[in-house]
Design a protein around this motif. Structure first.
Motif, PDB file in Angstrom:
ATOM      1  N   UNK A  35       0.856  -1.177   0.000  1.00 27.95           N
ATOM      2  CA  UNK A  35       0.000   0.000   0.000  1.00 27.95           C
ATOM      3  C   UNK A  35       0.900   1.238   0.000  1.00 27.95           C
ATOM      4  N   UNK A  36       0.329   2.358  -0.410  1.00 27.30           N
ATOM      5  CA  UNK A  36       1.109   3.594  -0.481  1.00 27.30           C
ATOM      6  C   UNK A  36       1.716   3.938   0.886  1.00 27.30           C
ATOM      7  N   UNK A  37       3.000   4.324   0.845  1.00 28.57           N
ATOM      8  CA  UNK A  37       3.714   4.774   2.050  1.00 28.57           C
ATOM      9  C   UNK A  37       4.044   3.674   3.054  1.00 28.57           C
ATOM     10  N   UNK A  38       3.906   2.445   2.688  1.00 27.81           N
ATOM     11  CA  UNK A  38       4.231   1.400   3.660  1.00 27.81           C
ATOM     12  C   UNK A  38       5.722   1.085   3.701  1.00 27.81           C
ATOM     13  N   UNK A  39       6.510   1.816   2.867  1.00 27.41           N
ATOM     14  CA  UNK A  39       7.964   1.739   3.051  1.00 27.41           C
ATOM     15  C   UNK A  39       8.736   0.972   1.998  1.00 27.41           C
ATOM     16  N   UNK A  40       8.155   0.805   0.818  1.00 26.33           N
ATOM     17  CA  UNK A  40       8.842   0.061  -0.242  1.00 26.33           C
ATOM     18  C   UNK A  40      10.171   0.705  -0.633  1.00 26.33           C
ATOM     19  N   UNK A  98       0.317   3.890  -5.089  1.00 32.82           N
ATOM     20  CA  UNK A  98      -0.963   4.559  -5.318  1.00 32.82           C
ATOM     21  C   UNK A  98      -1.778   3.873  -6.411  1.00 32.82           C
ATOM     22  N   UNK A  99      -3.080   3.826  -6.200  1.00 29.60           N
ATOM     23  CA  UNK A  99      -3.956   3.090  -7.112  1.00 29.60           C
ATOM     24  C   UNK A  99      -3.863   3.610  -8.551  1.00 29.60           C
ATOM     25  N   UNK A 100      -3.617   4.892  -8.729  1.00 32.40           N
ATOM     26  CA  UNK A 100      -3.516   5.422 -10.095  1.00 32.40           C
ATOM     27  C   UNK A 100      -2.421   4.714 -10.896  1.00 32.40           C
ATOM     28  N   UNK A 101      -1.405   4.245 -10.200  1.00 33.08           N
ATOM     29  CA  UNK A 101      -0.257   3.682 -10.920  1.00 33.08           C
ATOM     30  C   UNK A 101      -0.192   2.168 -10.807  1.00 33.08           C
ATOM     31  N   UNK A 102      -1.340   1.547 -10.542  1.00 37.95           N
ATOM     32  CA  UNK A 102      -1.302   0.107 -10.285  1.00 37.95           C
ATOM     33  C   UNK A 102      -0.912  -0.678 -11.536  1.00 37.95           C
ATOM     34  N   UNK A 103      -1.083  -0.082 -12.706  1.00 34.24           N
ATOM     35  CA  UNK A 103      -0.640  -0.839 -13.883  1.00 34.24           C
ATOM     36  C   UNK A 103       0.882  -0.969 -13.926  1.00 34.24           C
ATOM     37  N   UNK A 104       1.587  -0.044 -13.260  1.00 33.02           N
ATOM     38  CA  UNK A 104       3.043  -0.175 -13.136  1.00 33.02           C
ATOM     39  C   UNK A 104       3.365  -1.440 -12.333  1.00 33.02           C
ATOM     40  N   UNK A 150      -0.454   0.378  10.539  1.00 31.16           N
ATOM     41  CA  UNK A 150      -1.674   0.510   9.725  1.00 31.16           C
ATOM     42  C   UNK A 150      -2.274  -0.827   9.319  1.00 31.16           C
ATOM     43  N   UNK A 151      -1.443  -1.834   9.214  1.00 33.38           N
ATOM     44  CA  UNK A 151      -1.941  -3.142   8.821  1.00 33.38           C
ATOM     45  C   UNK A 151      -2.290  -3.212   7.351  1.00 33.38           C
ATOM     46  N   UNK A 152      -3.047  -4.260   7.020  1.00 34.81           N
ATOM     47  CA  UNK A 152      -3.407  -4.487   5.623  1.00 34.81           C
ATOM     48  C   UNK A 152      -4.360  -3.396   5.157  1.00 34.81           C
ATOM     49  N   UNK A 153      -4.038  -2.784   4.026  1.00 30.35           N
ATOM     50  CA  UNK A 153      -4.872  -1.734   3.441  1.00 30.35           C
ATOM     51  C   UNK A 153      -5.290  -2.165   2.037  1.00 30.35           C
ATOM     52  N   UNK A 154      -6.105  -1.328   1.412  1.00 28.27           N
ATOM     53  CA  UNK A 154      -6.693  -1.746   0.136  1.00 28.27           C
ATOM     54  C   UNK A 154      -5.656  -2.138  -0.911  1.00 28.27           C
ATOM     55  N   UNK A 155      -4.588  -1.334  -1.043  1.00 23.78           N
ATOM     56  CA  UNK A 155      -3.599  -1.711  -2.068  1.00 23.78           C
ATOM     57  C   UNK A 155      -2.733  -2.896  -1.632  1.00 23.78           C
ATOM     58  N   UNK A 156      -2.657  -3.162  -0.337  1.00 24.40           N
ATOM     59  CA  UNK A 156      -1.966  -4.372   0.098  1.00 24.40           C
ATOM     60  C   UNK A 156      -2.714  -5.567  -0.493  1.00 24.40           C
ATOM     61  N   UNK A 157      -4.020  -5.500  -0.318  1.00 21.37           N
ATOM     62  CA  UNK A 157      -4.865  -6.584  -0.783  1.00 21.37           C
ATOM     63  C   UNK A 157      -4.863  -6.660  -2.308  1.00 21.37           C
ATOM     64  N   UNK A 158      -5.080  -5.512  -2.952  1.00 21.25           N
ATOM     65  CA  UNK A 158      -5.157  -5.495  -4.413  1.00 21.25           C
ATOM     66  C   UNK A 158      -3.864  -6.006  -5.021  1.00 21.25           C
ATOM     67  N   UNK A 159      -2.739  -5.541  -4.481  1.00 20.61           N
ATOM     68  CA  UNK A 159      -1.457  -5.963  -5.039  1.00 20.61           C
ATOM     69  C   UNK A 159      -1.157  -7.427  -4.727  1.00 20.61           C
ATOM     70  N   UNK A 160      -1.608  -7.887  -3.564  1.00 13.96           N
ATOM     71  CA  UNK A 160      -1.424  -9.302  -3.240  1.00 13.96           C
ATOM     72  C   UNK A 160      -2.173 -10.154  -4.263  1.00 13.96           C
ATOM     73  N   UNK A 161      -3.400  -9.757  -4.598  1.00 10.60           N
ATOM     74  CA  UNK A 161      -4.182 -10.520  -5.577  1.00 10.60           C
ATOM     75  C   UNK A 161      -3.507 -10.489  -6.934  1.00 10.60           C
TER      76      UNK A 161
END
Ligand code: GTP
Ligand code: SF4
Ligand code: MG
Lengths: 388, 603
Positions: free
Chosen positions: B15-20, B84-90, B109-120
């Motif tokens: 997810x955004x800002x989780x420290x990648x 960020x979701x805008x750049x998920x195609x990257x 913060x735990x699991x957030x929407x992009x954590x889940x989306x990117x995991x899928x």
């Protein structure tokens, strides 16, 4: 007053003297004023006199204006010393207008007589309002009867030219109380009236109060009040000759008309602004610094601004358009009438072209007109427009 | 050529800002890829805007040497992705170049929407997902809870979830070992015909187009003639090399390797990201599965404030496109705003970034109209057209049906907020779908919702209704017919195309009153009364008036006031520069977008 008479004052030399002392500082005031410093009044008069003595000699002046602050706080003898110094240095022409701003509380018949003896022939009272509640909200101490009796005293002592300043749009004022103030002022048979919309200046007590939630003056209400004043004063035979000034014919303030006609004026005293030879000057605004500078033999200048020819032309417009007579056509008005924003103002009936002059028909929108004026581009501006 | 058994290719996703990007820094340091004196924070975020905003916009790749505890030397190819979701195609295209994905979740913060989306996305791409909890140094860290949330998505047990701090470096050694142990080595056939995936590209002013490629089968040598299978273009591989992160040319690369490739092509359009490269003299039969092209989701009109800047704007857009293939535009003419472009964006952040770059890097002063989506309109004769601007909507009598894009929205939030989220979603015409509990207090909610309902302020509202705890992800699910109407806004009796909007019939009245009300507050008082009306077709549905300015004058202007007053007037005049004349009415530039902002009372 004809437009020719008004424009002719551009060549009438004038002097402004600033007297900064006040009993206390009013909540809306942002002039160069001090309260509780009457102890240095004598030193101050000496300094102003010294400033005048070291000024470039000039031809005899035709109007002198003592503004403030509260000039009436000084002893008439002190004021006379300053007038004498001006007469010594530049000369004061016969028939000159010698004006003084006065606080009604300071004036009785005796005092008024002393002022006439000192040389003054015009007195302008800071009446502000003739409504008790409004006077309180403006932080003024005097009462309506005191203001009216001061006007009477001045008359009795022999002042042939008396003016009253009024403020409108202050908290506590109503349509009726404003009408009442204007009518009472007229009933006191003054020759000249100035009506000012209460203005909130940054850094004043009033500004702080408004930031803290007090009601701010409402522009639409002020427009109504201005229209009321214009109507009542007109009905009483006074003519408006500037945005905020009305008078019986022949009682216009000569000194102010000189300023608005882009005439020249010397200025002495704390924070005073002058204009001579195309240079605007401004004096130091801090009392002790001013005193020490003059006492050490130096000129108390805080800065100067040299106007380019085009700047001077725009100043002629933006100041001159405040007058009911407007300004004569010149390069500036031609640029204005060729500018899309200028044309819009003409089409909306805010300004009119009388053939040889440009006049503001709706004085309540003068700043709008002035902003367009100040954005006009003329001939190539020389790089010399320096602001020190 | 590197031995495949010693290669590990992985993306960092989160997810955004989780420290990648911060974790990427630590990996660069630990493996010695970057010397301490060259180190700076989020080193891979190289664009000015990325550094300023502290976010990753473009994925970055780097090759790290690593000597593992088994005594072998490994090559780790890392791709840092945007959150960020805008750049998920990257993210999707980065994943196609990898065998593994390191999935980070913020320990607080735990699991957030992009954590889940990117995991899928990673699971669908068949990657080995390695879960890790980052920021365990935070006082609010709750690794146990977050580990449980991750296990609920990925399976496995909580002990296998790594715990680390990209800030302090704690756990990074264990992470490196885990990557070597769990990311599968590539298993390409070195002797098969070459197949290499172009997973990214950028434009370099000196060297032309630089491609990032991942070799799947076969080998590629410097100087080989290569064919791009989709475009059919044939070029020489002038230079190939590794990014360490410095570019280091090499002679030959083989299966499993990640490299850059320079062919001398100068036009970015001639190279398609997602294309497969093969050898001209010994081509492969089938290309690798490519990518779907990123599709712009929202559209906004960009107009230069100064009409003379039109060409300058076009050139600036063309330059930006060199490094942002997702950017697309077509000319647009507005009666109110003159000549400009209708520009398509991946989302609102993308739009904001592009606009900021245009204004800053190309010194343009722009008016942007409120974002809208693309509609499909079936005309009376049965033909279908797509419109991207409300002003292009054909009259009701000329059309049979209007369809709008729908998206599937996934919202992750603490369960206490289910009520307010439902309320918000249904007020936006959403159809509520599934609800899954990821933990006792964490719920995933799915909706199908018109994209137009979320592009503008939905996320702000969601954040404020959930005290900032909800996160959101979405994906397009096609078009659906809706009862849509065009609401026009008239200023002084004249319709202003830039303010027109397509809205659902049930909301047209609300929209009209809200817009006229906001515009009344945004438009300064003029020399005359300005009526502001909202209309559907010819029917006025609401009306407000900006009363004429009555008083605009300084009370006193005596000798002492002249200079000061002049300065004041000049300052006020500057404020008027950011006005656009619409007919005879002066409209501040902000009005074009601000008119659609959320009211505080809606929050
Ligand atoms: N306390 C703490 N802060 C961290 C840690 N890792 C990253 N941060 C901070 O979290 C913020 C975001 O870090 P980034 O590395 O930019 O996050 P990102 O996931 O790359 O963000 P996007 O690329 O925008 O999705 C920065 O302020 C980092 O300093 C950590 O382990 N502990
Ligand atoms: S009396 Fe006049 S000059 Fe003195 S403080 Fe009051 S307003 Fe200002
Ligand atoms: Mg990042």
């Amino acid at each position: 007053m004809t437009s020719d008479e008004a424009d002719a004052l551009a060549s009438s030399p004038a002097v402004y003297v600033h007297i900064p002392f006040c009993a206390r500082v009013c909540p809306y005031c942002d002039f160069a004023v001090v309260a509780g410093r009457d102890d240095v009044a004598g030193r101050y008069v000496d300094a102003v006199v010294a400033e005048i003595r070291s000024a470039e000699p000039w031809r005899p002046v035709e109007s002198v204006y003592f503004g403030g602050g509260t000039p009436s706080r000084l002893e008439p003898g002190h004021l006379a010393r300053i007038l004498d110094a001006i007469a010594d240095r530049h000369g004061i022409a016969d028939g000159s207008e010698i004006s003084l701003e006065a606080n009604p509380e300071d004036i009785d018949t005796q005092r008024a007589g002393d002022l006439i003896a000192a040389g003054f022939n015009r007195i302008s009272f800071g009446v502000q309002s003739l409504d008790d509640r409004v006077l309180v909200s403006l932080g003024r101490r005097h009462t309506p009867p005191a203001a009216l009796s001061a006007v009477r005293s001045a008359r009795d002592a022999g002042f042939a030219n008396v003016s009253a300043d009024l403020i409108f749009g202050a908290p506590g004022e109503t349509d009726e109380s404003w009408q009442q103030s204007v009518s009472s002022a007229l009933a006191s048979e003054v020759d000249h009236v100035s009506c000012y919309a209460l203005t909130v200046e940054k850094g004043t007590e009033l500004h702080r109060r408004i930031l803290a939630g007090a009601p701010a003056p409402d522009g639409d209400v002020q427009a109504d009040r201005w229209e009321t004043a214009d109507r009542l004063l007109g009905e009483a035979g006074m003519a408006r000759y500037e945005v905020s000034n009305w008078s019986r014919p022949g009682f216009e303030c000569r000194y102010n008309l000189t300023v608005w006609a882009q005439g020249e004026y010397e200025a002495y005293g704390l924070g005073a602004h002058g204009f001579r030879d195309g240079v605007r000057t401004r004096n130091l605004r801090h009392l002790d610094t001013y005193l020490e500078t003059v006492e050490s033999g130096k000129r108390p200048l805080a800065g100067t601004e040299t106007l380019s020819e085009w700047d001077a032309e725009l100043d002629r417009l933006f100041v001159g358009l405040r007058r009911a007579v407007g300004v004569a056509h010149g390069p500036g008005t031609r640029a204005f009438l060729g500018d899309p924003d200028g044309v819009r103002l003409l089409e909306a009936g805010v300004v009119a072209d009388t053939g040889d002059r440009l006049v503001v028909v709706n004085p309540l929108l003068t700043d709008w007109v002035d902003r367009v004026v100040l954005s006009l581009r003329g001939w190539e501006e020389p790089a010399g427009a320096d602001i020190v | 050529m590197t031995d495949q058994a010693r290669i590990r290719n992985f993306s960092i996703i989160a997810h955004i800002d989780h420290g990648k990007s911060t974790l990427a820094d630590r990996l660069l340091e630990r493996t010695g890829a970057v010397e301490a004196r060259d180190m700076r924070e989020q080193l891979l975020d190289s664009m000015d805007l990325e550094r300023e905003r502290g976010i990753t916009i473009k994925a970055q790749t780097v090759r790290l040497p690593y000597k593992a505890s088994d005594g072998h030397d490994y090559v780790l190819n890392l791709i840092d992705t945007p959150g960020h979701v805008d750049f998920s195609y990257e993210v999707s295209r980065s994943l196609a170049a990898c065998e593994g994905a390191l999935l980070l979740a913020d320990a607080a913060q735990g699991v957030q929407a992009q954590t889940l989306a990117n995991a899928y996305l990673a699971i669908e791409a068949g990657l080995e997902v390695i879960p890790a909890i980052n920021k365990i140094d935070l006082p609010a860290a709750d690794p146990e809870r977050v580990a449980q949330e991750m296990v609920n998505i990925l399976g496995g047990d909580t002990d296998s979830v790594l715990r680390l701090s990209a800030k302090t470096g704690q756990g990074v050694d264990e992470l490196l070992e885990a990557l070597v142990a769990h990311v599968p080595a590539p298993t390409g056939d070195p002797d098969a015909p070459l197949r290499a995936l172009v997973f990214d590209s950028y434009f370099d002013a000196f060297r032309g187009v630089v491609c990032y490629i991942r070799v799947v089968d076969g080998r590629l040598g410097a100087g080989d003639a290569i064919r791009f299978m989709a475009t059919g273009e044939v070029h020489d591989a002038n230079e190939i090399g590794y990014l360490t992160p410095k570019a280091v040319p090499v002679g030959e690369i083989g299966p499993g390797e990640v490299a850059y490739l320079i062919t001398g092509v100068k036009e970015i359009d001639r190279i398609k990201v997602g294309d497969t490269i093969t050898l001209a003299r010994n081509p492969a039969n089938d290309p690798l599965p490519g990518y779907k092209e990123p599709k712009p989701m929202v559209f906004s009109g960009l107009f230069p404030t100064d009409g003379d800047d039109y060409e300058k704007l076009r050139e600036a857009l063309e330059k930006l496109r060199l490094n942002d293939a997702s950017l697309s535009w077509e000319p647009e003419t507005s009666k109110a705003l003159g000549f400009g472009f209708r520009v398509g964006f991946l989302g609102l952040l993308h739009m904001e970034i592009v606009r900021e770059r245009l204004e800053r890097e190309y010194d343009l002063d722009l008016v942007a109209t409120a974002p809208s989506v693309a509609y499909k309109v079936t005309l009376n004769d049965g033909s279908e057209i797509t419109i991207k601007s409300p002003q292009d909507l054909p009259e009701p009598t000329e059309r049979r049906e209007v369809a709008e894009p729908y998206v599937k929205v996934m919202i992750l939030a603490p369960s206490e907020f289910v009520g307010p989220i439902m309320e918000l979603a249904t007020s936006r015409r959403a159809v509520v779908g599934n609800m899954n509990y990821l933990g006792p207090e964490r719920v995933e909610m799915d909706f199908e919702i018109p994209l137009a309902e979320i592009v503008f302020d939905f996320f702000d509202l969601l954040k404020s209704k959930t005290k900032g705890y909800a996160s959101l992800d979405y994906e397009p699910i096609g078009y659906r017919a809706s009862d849509l109407v065009k609401v026009d806004i008239l200023l002084n009796g004249i319709p202003v195309d830039a303010f027109s909007a397509i809205v659902h019939r049930d909301k047209a009245y609300d929209y009209g009153t809200k817009m006229t009300g906001r515009l009344r507050n945004l438009i300064p008082r003029q020399l005359f009364d300005v009526p502001i009306q909202a209309a559907i077709g010819g029917r006025i549905i609401s009306r407000e008036t900006v009363k004429a300015r009555r008083k605009d004058v300084t009370a006193k202007c005596y000798g002492g006031d002249i200079s000061r007053k002049k300065k004041l007037l000049q300052r006020q005049k500057e404020g008027k520069k950011r006005m656009k004349m619409v007919g005879s009415v002066e409209v501040p530039q902000e009005a074009f977008v601000a008119a659609l902002r959320v009211d505080d009372d809606e929050k």
